[in-house]
Design a protein around this motif. Structure first.
Motif, short mmCIF file in Angstrom:
data_model
loop_
_atom_site.label_atom_id
_atom_site.label_comp_id
_atom_site.label_asym_id
_atom_site.label_seq_id
_atom_site.Cartn_x
_atom_site.Cartn_y
_atom_site.Cartn_z
N TYR A 1 0.84 -1.21 0.00
CA TYR A 1 0.00 0.00 0.00
C TYR A 1 0.88 1.26 0.00
N ARG A 2 1.97 1.24 0.73
CA ARG A 2 2.88 2.40 0.73
C ARG A 2 3.51 2.61 -0.64
N ARG A 3 3.88 1.52 -1.30
CA ARG A 3 4.45 1.62 -2.64
C ARG A 3 3.43 2.24 -3.60
N LEU A 4 2.19 1.79 -3.52
CA LEU A 4 1.14 2.36 -4.38
C LEU A 4 0.90 3.83 -4.05
N ALA A 5 0.95 4.17 -2.77
CA ALA A 5 0.72 5.55 -2.34
C ALA A 5 1.79 6.49 -2.89
N ARG A 6 3.01 6.02 -2.98
CA ARG A 6 4.10 6.86 -3.50
C ARG A 6 3.85 7.28 -4.95
N LYS A 7 3.05 6.52 -5.68
CA LYS A 7 2.75 6.83 -7.08
C LYS A 7 1.54 7.74 -7.24
N ILE B 1 -5.58 7.93 1.35
CA ILE B 1 -6.35 6.70 1.60
C ILE B 1 -5.41 5.50 1.61
N LEU B 2 -4.53 5.43 0.63
CA LEU B 2 -3.59 4.30 0.57
C LEU B 2 -2.67 4.28 1.79
N MET B 3 -2.25 5.45 2.25
CA MET B 3 -1.40 5.49 3.44
C MET B 3 -2.18 5.06 4.69
N LYS B 4 -3.45 5.40 4.75
CA LYS B 4 -4.27 4.96 5.89
C LYS B 4 -4.44 3.44 5.85
N LEU B 5 -4.60 2.88 4.67
CA LEU B 5 -4.67 1.42 4.55
C LEU B 5 -3.35 0.79 5.02
N ALA B 6 -2.24 1.38 4.61
CA ALA B 6 -0.93 0.88 5.03
C ALA B 6 -0.79 0.95 6.55
N HIS C 1 -11.47 -2.68 4.14
CA HIS C 1 -10.39 -2.47 3.16
C HIS C 1 -10.83 -2.94 1.79
N ALA C 2 -11.52 -4.05 1.74
CA ALA C 2 -11.98 -4.57 0.44
C ALA C 2 -12.87 -3.56 -0.26
N GLU C 3 -13.76 -2.92 0.49
CA GLU C 3 -14.65 -1.92 -0.11
C GLU C 3 -13.89 -0.66 -0.53
N VAL C 4 -12.98 -0.21 0.30
CA VAL C 4 -12.20 0.99 -0.01
C VAL C 4 -11.33 0.74 -1.24
N VAL C 5 -10.68 -0.41 -1.28
CA VAL C 5 -9.80 -0.73 -2.41
C VAL C 5 -10.64 -0.89 -3.68
N ARG C 6 -11.82 -1.47 -3.57
CA ARG C 6 -12.71 -1.61 -4.73
C ARG C 6 -13.04 -0.23 -5.29
N ALA C 7 -13.33 0.71 -4.42
CA ALA C 7 -13.65 2.07 -4.86
C ALA C 7 -12.45 2.74 -5.52
#
Length: 131
Positions: free
Chosen positions: A30-36, A44-49, A122-128
């Motif tokens: 999730y942190r790797r994705l957030a950096r992009k 949101i990605l950082m909160k998931l991480a 997380h599944a719902e947030v990531v789906r969105a």
């Protein structure tokens, strides 16, 4: 002796170590994705991480002296990390949504209710995010 104070079984230790490794790897993914990303999507990605890091800490504490040396995450989690590193976030997030929705914590009595609920959210947030 209260149930929480009972020594974990070998099967529990093995499972908890796998969970620990997977949570650590998912937080990193999730942190790797957030950096992009930038803006709200990055936040949101950082909160998931951060949530995955809390889950990692839960398993670390549950293991206590049985934590052992870091293990590799399971194959599926490693595949997701590879996808995040080499491919676009939309495709990777779609795969992560599927992985989050199949969380083993829902049926695992050793997982806290909060972690199981987090994984479903997380599944719902990531789906969105993937749409």
């Amino acid at each position: 002796m209260p149930l929480e104070d009972a020594e974990p079984t070998r099967a529990q230790i093995k499972r908890w170590r796998r969970y620990l490794a997977n949570e650590r790897a998912e937080a990193a993914t999730y942190r790797r994705l957030a950096r992009k990303k930038d803006g709200p999507e990055r936040d949101i990605l950082m909160k998931l991480a951060d949530a995955e890091s809390r889950h990692e800490q839960y398993w670390r504490e549950k293991l206590g002296p049985y934590v052992g040396m870091p293990r590799q995450p399971d194959l599926n989690t490693r595949f997701l990390a590879f996808m995040a590193k080499h491919f676009g976030s939309v495709f990777t997030l779609a795969l992560m949504q599927t992985a989050e929705s199949r969380s083993p914590y829902i049926d695992d009595e050793d997982a806290s209710e909060r972690i199981a609920a987090d994984e479903q959210m997380h599944a719902e947030v990531v789906r969105a995010l993937a749409t």
